[in-house]
Design an enzyme around this catalytic site. Sequence first.
Site, PDB file in Angstrom:
ATOM      1  N   LYS A   3     -18.647   9.102 -15.593  1.00 24.38           N
ATOM      2  CA  LYS A   3     -18.640   7.925 -16.599  1.00 24.38           C
ATOM      3  C   LYS A   3     -17.980   8.304 -17.943  1.00 24.38           C
ATOM      4  CE  LYS A   3     -22.935   5.951 -14.610  1.00 24.38           C
ATOM      5  NZ  LYS A   3     -24.120   5.265 -14.824  1.00 24.38           N
ATOM      6  N   LYS A  26     -28.610  -0.304 -14.554  1.00 22.46           N
ATOM      7  CA  LYS A  26     -30.036   0.358 -15.267  1.00 22.46           C
ATOM      8  C   LYS A  26     -29.883   0.501 -16.664  1.00 22.46           C
ATOM      9  CE  LYS A  26     -32.659   4.468 -14.551  1.00 22.46           C
ATOM     10  NZ  LYS A  26     -32.830   5.571 -13.586  1.00 22.46           N
ATOM     11  N   GLU A  83     -17.441   0.002 -15.684  1.00 23.53           N
ATOM     12  CA  GLU A  83     -16.978  -0.898 -14.666  1.00 23.53           C
ATOM     13  C   GLU A  83     -17.814  -2.223 -14.576  1.00 23.53           C
ATOM     14  OE1 GLU A  83     -17.926   2.325 -14.021  1.00 23.53           O
ATOM     15  OE2 GLU A  83     -16.618   3.245 -12.443  1.00 23.53           O
ATOM     16  N   HIS A 113     -14.123   4.310  19.904  1.00 17.92           N
ATOM     17  CA  HIS A 113     -12.649   4.328  20.127  1.00 17.92           C
ATOM     18  C   HIS A 113     -11.850   4.884  19.077  1.00 17.92           C
ATOM     19  CE1 HIS A 113     -13.446   1.311  23.511  1.00 17.92           C
ATOM     20  NE2 HIS A 113     -14.525   1.183  22.690  1.00 17.92           N
ATOM     21  N   GLY A 162     -30.915   5.377  -9.489  1.00 17.04           N
ATOM     22  CA  GLY A 162     -30.126   4.312  -9.128  1.00 17.04           C
ATOM     23  C   GLY A 162     -30.164   4.003  -7.603  1.00 17.04           C
ATOM     24  N   ARG A 163     -29.810   5.321  -6.839  1.00 18.85           N
ATOM     25  CA  ARG A 163     -29.781   5.137  -5.461  1.00 18.85           C
ATOM     26  C   ARG A 163     -30.920   5.282  -4.743  1.00 18.85           C
ATOM     27  NH1 ARG A 163     -28.713   9.939  -7.888  1.00 18.85           N
ATOM     28  NH2 ARG A 163     -29.985  11.528  -7.684  1.00 18.85           N
ATOM     29  N   GLU A 174     -25.476  12.407  -3.320  1.00 22.90           N
ATOM     30  CA  GLU A 174     -25.611  12.204  -4.704  1.00 22.90           C
ATOM     31  C   GLU A 174     -26.922  12.918  -5.102  1.00 22.90           C
ATOM     32  OE1 GLU A 174     -25.330   8.406  -6.591  1.00 22.90           O
ATOM     33  OE2 GLU A 174     -25.624   9.268  -8.855  1.00 22.90           O
TER      34      GLU A 174
HETATM   35  C1  G6Q Z   1     -27.514   6.436  -8.627  1.00 24.82           C
HETATM   36  C2  G6Q Z   1     -26.607   6.800  -9.692  1.00 24.82           C
HETATM   37  C3  G6Q Z   1     -25.073   5.762 -10.020  1.00 24.82           C
HETATM   38  C4  G6Q Z   1     -25.595   4.675 -10.668  1.00 24.82           C
HETATM   39  C5  G6Q Z   1     -24.671   3.842 -11.152  1.00 24.82           C
HETATM   40  C6  G6Q Z   1     -24.576   2.688 -11.931  1.00 24.82           C
HETATM   41  O1  G6Q Z   1     -28.622   7.348  -8.568  1.00 24.82           O
HETATM   42  O2  G6Q Z   1     -26.912   7.377 -11.101  1.00 24.82           O
HETATM   43  O3  G6Q Z   1     -24.469   5.413  -8.516  1.00 24.82           O
HETATM   44  O4  G6Q Z   1     -26.427   3.678  -9.998  1.00 24.82           O
HETATM   45  O5  G6Q Z   1     -23.674   4.634 -12.079  1.00 24.82           O
HETATM   46  O6  G6Q Z   1     -25.739   2.691 -13.053  1.00 24.82           O
HETATM   47  P1  G6Q Z   1     -26.245   1.631 -13.850  1.00 24.82           P
HETATM   48  O7  G6Q Z   1     -27.148   1.026 -13.061  1.00 24.82           O
HETATM   49  O8  G6Q Z   1     -26.634   2.125 -15.114  1.00 24.82           O
HETATM   50  O9  G6Q Z   1     -25.106   0.901 -14.240  1.00 24.82           O
END
Ligand code: G6Q
Length: 554
Positions: free
Chosen positions: A518, A219, A225, A398, A281-282, A367
């Site tokens: 982050k 986003k 990462e 199990h 994001g989620r 989250e």
């Molecule tokens: C989701 C969070 C988090 C995010 C990641 C990746 O709700 O905000 O999990 O999706 O940190 O972020 P970017 O899409 O900006 O790389």
Amino acid sequence: MSTPVAEQTQTSKIAPLTSLHAWKALEAHAQQVRGLHLRRLFADDPKRGERMTAEAAGLFLDYSKNRITDETLRLLLELAQESGLKQRIEAMFSGEKINITEKRAVLHVALRAPRSESILVDGENVVPQVHEVLDKMTAFSNRVRSGEWTGHTGKPIRNVVNIGIGGSDLGPVMAYEALRHYSRRDLNFRFVSNVDGTDFAEAVHDFEPDETLFIVSSKTFTTLETMTNAHTARTWLLKGIGGHQSSVAKHFVAVSTNAEEVTKFGIDTANMFGFWDWVGGRYSMDSAIGLSTMLAIGPDNFRAMLEGFHAIDEHFRTAPFERNLPVLLGLLSIWYTDFFDAQTVAILPYEQYLKRFPAYLQQLTMESNGKHVTLSGNTVDYETGPIYWGEPGTNGQHSFYQLIHQGTRLIPCDFLAFAKALNPLGRHHDMLLANVFAQTEALAFGKTPEQVKAEGTPDWLVPHRVFEGNRPSNTILADELTPAALGKLVALYEHCVFTQGTIWQVNSFDQWGVELGKALAQKIIPELESETEPELAHDSSTNNLIRRYRKQKE
Ligand code: G6Q
């Protein structure tokens, strides 16, 4: 300055949760219900198992095996009313900026709105933009899937690697696994998220660069990462293709809200699929973040998934709360979290394709509602988001089911199952479903000392073989795991989270804890990489660990 409408909806109109009439009544009521056993509740009401059910858009919810009475339900529904859930739902659907800490609308529901709908954000209808991106994704997917889109050397794409993390990874991975049955088997899909180099190395170790397409999903397009993996991917590609910079355009596309950073990376914005700040994001697996899903299952199946999401959106918005699946699920989890001290919820899909569903829900739920401050900035004096966890059945039986059956903790469980198997093999599916029903039955009713003795168990062994029962569970049954069914299930939990967050009065749509993560490592990275011994100003433990690592890595 006047208070924004969204803030008014939540913060000024609703009294603190624990002062609400229904909350106080639930506290008193919980004392009476705590001692009631599900055996008694079922014996007293032979129709309970048929009565305490609800169905929407093909999802059937049996919530009869919960430690509730009709009065519990009445009070929980009253709590939802008193908490302004109805108004809050309307506020979300109509594009109000209910994510007050980030001053954003929360409109994942717009991602699956039909073309004909209109949802306004700052006076602008966002639905046409959503469909514009969907159409662009469709055209691109068709080109890749047909072989028309070729790589630098003219070969069609055979491998797709999604690079993303958190919300830009968990949804795509889960959806790919869940819908593998519908996916193109001649295309390989891999997902790279961890900054641990092993993740990238293993993902591409058997891939030819000139047949590989990278989707950089981020986003913000600044996540450490993802950007590290994206740069490594570019180096890998260029090395494999003989250093031709122009190949990047053929082998990289981006999914992002940040056109500027995408351009800086070297990806043509013509190959960028956008989304908007009102998609968390989620909550983004059905946006362009789902590009890998669309490439795998095709545009028609992707749109069927969106229709599934939309069916539950409509249900959530319009169904009376007593028949509203996400509302019921949300209220039941509040009942156990706040009145039974339950700390977790187990998600137990009896469907191998849903093996990543619990991991996906961990992010969605924890989250969103892992918050201890209310919308008005006060510290809560009640428990909020429980820990979600789980594994697919029957495997969990199990291992950790022992603790659920006979441990000291109360663990409410959601069992998910489908009437039809996607891979019908002999008696497998009947056996699988028999296990679902047997587990929920055993958890609820247990086995009394009398029953254990009647089986001929010696007296000394009886206590070990007794099952108290009274362990609550929901069972969610659907017809078959189709793309639409997956959309329905995800929307069910999204709105369950919304219900919980509304009642707990927290902002389910920010993630300052993640933002912290982050930023944290940024300071230490140069200390690990510097040629000369860095001046360290951390605590003695962190300083020592850094020095030790620097020495060991030499
Ligand atoms: C989701 C969070 C988090 C995010 C990641 C990746 O709700 O905000 O999990 O999706 O940190 O972020 P970017 O899409 O900006 O790389």
